[in-house]
Design a protein around this motif. Structure first.
Motif, short mmCIF file in Angstrom:
data_model
loop_
_atom_site.label_atom_id
_atom_site.label_comp_id
_atom_site.label_asym_id
_atom_site.label_seq_id
_atom_site.Cartn_x
_atom_site.Cartn_y
_atom_site.Cartn_z
N PHE A 139 0.80 -1.22 0.00
CA PHE A 139 0.00 0.00 0.00
C PHE A 139 0.83 1.27 0.00
O PHE A 139 0.27 2.36 -0.10
CB PHE A 139 -0.97 -0.02 1.19
N ILE A 140 2.15 1.16 0.05
CA ILE A 140 2.97 2.36 -0.04
C ILE A 140 2.86 2.98 -1.44
O ILE A 140 2.69 4.21 -1.55
CB ILE A 140 4.41 2.06 0.38
N PRO A 141 2.91 2.19 -2.53
CA PRO A 141 2.69 2.81 -3.85
C PRO A 141 1.27 3.35 -4.04
O PRO A 141 1.04 4.11 -4.98
CB PRO A 141 2.96 1.64 -4.82
N LYS A 142 0.34 2.96 -3.18
CA LYS A 142 -1.04 3.43 -3.29
C LYS A 142 -1.33 4.60 -2.34
O LYS A 142 -2.49 4.95 -2.11
CB LYS A 142 -2.00 2.27 -2.99
N ALA A 143 -0.27 5.20 -1.80
CA ALA A 143 -0.44 6.25 -0.81
C ALA A 143 -1.24 7.43 -1.35
O ALA A 143 -2.05 8.03 -0.62
CB ALA A 143 0.92 6.72 -0.28
N ASP A 144 -1.03 7.80 -2.61
CA ASP A 144 -1.76 8.94 -3.16
C ASP A 144 -3.26 8.68 -3.17
O ASP A 144 -4.06 9.57 -2.85
CB ASP A 144 -1.27 9.26 -4.57
N ALA A 145 -3.66 7.45 -3.55
CA ALA A 145 -5.08 7.11 -3.57
C ALA A 145 -5.66 7.10 -2.16
O ALA A 145 -6.79 7.56 -1.94
CB ALA A 145 -5.29 5.74 -4.24
N ILE A 146 -4.91 6.59 -1.20
CA ILE A 146 -5.37 6.58 0.19
C ILE A 146 -5.53 8.00 0.70
O ILE A 146 -6.55 8.36 1.30
CB ILE A 146 -4.39 5.77 1.06
N ALA A 147 -4.52 8.83 0.47
CA ALA A 147 -4.55 10.20 0.95
C ALA A 147 -5.69 10.99 0.33
O ALA A 147 -6.29 11.86 0.97
CB ALA A 147 -3.22 10.89 0.68
N ALA A 148 -6.01 10.70 -0.92
CA ALA A 148 -7.10 11.41 -1.58
C ALA A 148 -8.46 11.00 -1.02
O ALA A 148 -9.44 11.75 -1.14
CB ALA A 148 -7.05 11.14 -3.09
N LEU B 138 4.92 4.49 5.19
CA LEU B 138 3.59 4.88 4.74
C LEU B 138 3.25 6.28 5.20
O LEU B 138 2.70 7.08 4.43
CB LEU B 138 2.54 3.88 5.25
N VAL B 139 3.57 6.61 6.43
CA VAL B 139 3.29 7.95 6.93
C VAL B 139 4.04 8.99 6.10
O VAL B 139 3.49 10.04 5.74
CB VAL B 139 3.66 8.06 8.42
N ASP B 140 5.30 8.71 5.77
CA ASP B 140 6.06 9.63 4.92
C ASP B 140 5.41 9.79 3.56
O ASP B 140 5.32 10.90 3.02
CB ASP B 140 7.49 9.12 4.75
N ALA B 141 4.94 8.67 2.99
CA ALA B 141 4.33 8.72 1.65
C ALA B 141 3.00 9.45 1.67
O ALA B 141 2.65 10.13 0.69
CB ALA B 141 4.15 7.30 1.11
N LEU B 142 2.25 9.34 2.76
CA LEU B 142 0.95 10.00 2.84
C LEU B 142 1.06 11.49 3.11
O LEU B 142 0.16 12.26 2.77
CB LEU B 142 0.11 9.35 3.95
N GLY B 143 2.13 11.90 3.74
CA GLY B 143 2.33 13.33 4.00
C GLY B 143 1.34 13.87 5.00
O GLY B 143 0.99 13.23 5.99
N GLU B 144 0.84 15.07 4.72
CA GLU B 144 0.01 15.79 5.69
C GLU B 144 -1.35 15.14 5.91
O GLU B 144 -2.08 15.54 6.83
CB GLU B 144 -0.18 17.23 5.24
N ARG B 145 -1.71 14.15 5.12
CA ARG B 145 -2.99 13.48 5.30
C ARG B 145 -2.91 12.34 6.31
O ARG B 145 -3.86 11.58 6.47
CB ARG B 145 -3.50 12.95 3.97
N SER B 146 -1.78 12.21 6.98
CA SER B 146 -1.63 11.11 7.93
C SER B 146 -0.99 11.61 9.22
O SER B 146 -0.38 12.68 9.27
CB SER B 146 -0.77 9.99 7.35
N GLU B 147 -1.16 10.81 10.26
CA GLU B 147 -0.46 11.01 11.52
C GLU B 147 0.07 9.67 11.99
O GLU B 147 -0.54 8.63 11.75
CB GLU B 147 -1.39 11.60 12.59
N LEU B 148 1.23 9.70 12.66
CA LEU B 148 1.82 8.50 13.26
C LEU B 148 1.62 8.56 14.76
O LEU B 148 1.91 9.57 15.40
CB LEU B 148 3.31 8.43 12.94
N LEU B 149 1.10 7.47 15.32
CA LEU B 149 1.01 7.32 16.76
C LEU B 149 1.87 6.12 17.16
O LEU B 149 1.51 4.98 16.88
CB LEU B 149 -0.43 7.10 17.21
#
Length: 263
Positions: free
Chosen positions: A179-188, A211-222
């Protein structure tokens, strides 16, 4: 809190936890781990997310909980021995993903949930199901979350003994669950909270950070200190008292979904 509600949604067993406040209310759908807690009821006990003004409906994964064969996980373990990827990991995610649309429709018919966007949550292998729903469907989703998730199926395969004998078919299958290559679709699709135990398997921990790096501002890491991969003690089939690390995960998930329900 109100007692859990159990039932079947288009053949999929579920454990539902009612919302705080009046119904109808928004819906959060979850998929559990295959490590402990490895049933919908046990996952609901480990991560109840009490206090949310939302239904939390925990779906059962194939051959788990009410769908165990002869009351045990032995049949699933036989599939692991046969072919861990093509007989076990890949078809389990595929079946849970393919069951989702009909299960969601059935839940909406049975419970007083509203018709707005839903939340999704998955743990470990159930995380791959949640990520696939985010990456590959147009289901309206207000927020997602994963916990110690199977983000790259190759990392999960690597946990099993021996060198897996990839061929063109299994290469295609395992890459479809990266799912890392699919990060743009997830973030959208929706914002995503990535919960990662600091003591999770190193490959899975690394995948969470990537994955968090690939998603950028649309994600948070806990990050959860002292949390390994499981969220409950063995055998993890029946509901059990919440462990301290699971309580910390639960608090983070509750805050995340409350924030996005509010928006």
């Amino acid at each position: 809190m109100d007692s859990p509600i159990t039932g079947m949604a288009a053949g999929v067993p579920f454990t539902a936890l009612p919302p705080v406040g009046d119904s109808p209310a928004p819906l959060i759908v979850t998929w559990h781990m295959l490590d402990a807690p490895r049933s919908d009821a046990a996952f609901a006990a480990a991560l109840p997310m009490n206090g949310l003004r939302a239904w939390r409906v925990h779906l059962g994964m194939p051959m788990c909980g009410a769908r165990m064969v002869n009351g045990s996980m032995d049949a699933g373990m036989e599939l692991v021995r046969k072919d861990v990827l093509m007989a076990f990991l890949y078809p389990f995610v595929r079946q849970a993903f393919e069951e989702f649309p009909a299960a969601l429709a059935s839940i909406r018919e049975q419970l007083p949930v509203d018709d707005g966007p839903i939340g999704v949550l998955g743990g470990s292998l159930g995380g791959a199901v949640a990520l696939r729903v985010l990456a590959e469907t147009d289901t309206p989703i207000f927020a997602g979350a994963v916990v110690n998730a199977a983000i790259r199926m190759r990392s999960v395969v690597d946990l099993f003994p021996g060198d897996y004998p990839y061929d063109p078919g299994s290469e295609k299958a395992v890459d479809s669950l990266d799912f890392i290559p699919k990060a743009d679709a997830i973030a959208a699709h929706a914002p995503l909270l990535v919960v990662s135990g600091e003591l999770d398997h190193p490959g899975m921990r690394s995948d969470a950070l990537r994955l968090v790096d690939a998603l950028g501002e649309r994600s948070e890491l806990l990050s959860i200190p002292d949390l390994a991969h499981p969220l409950a003690d063995e055998p993890g089939i029946e509901p059990a008292p919440q462990l301290p690390q699971a309580r910390e995960v639960d608090a983070g998930l509750t805050a995340w979904f409350r924030r996005h329900l509010g928006s």
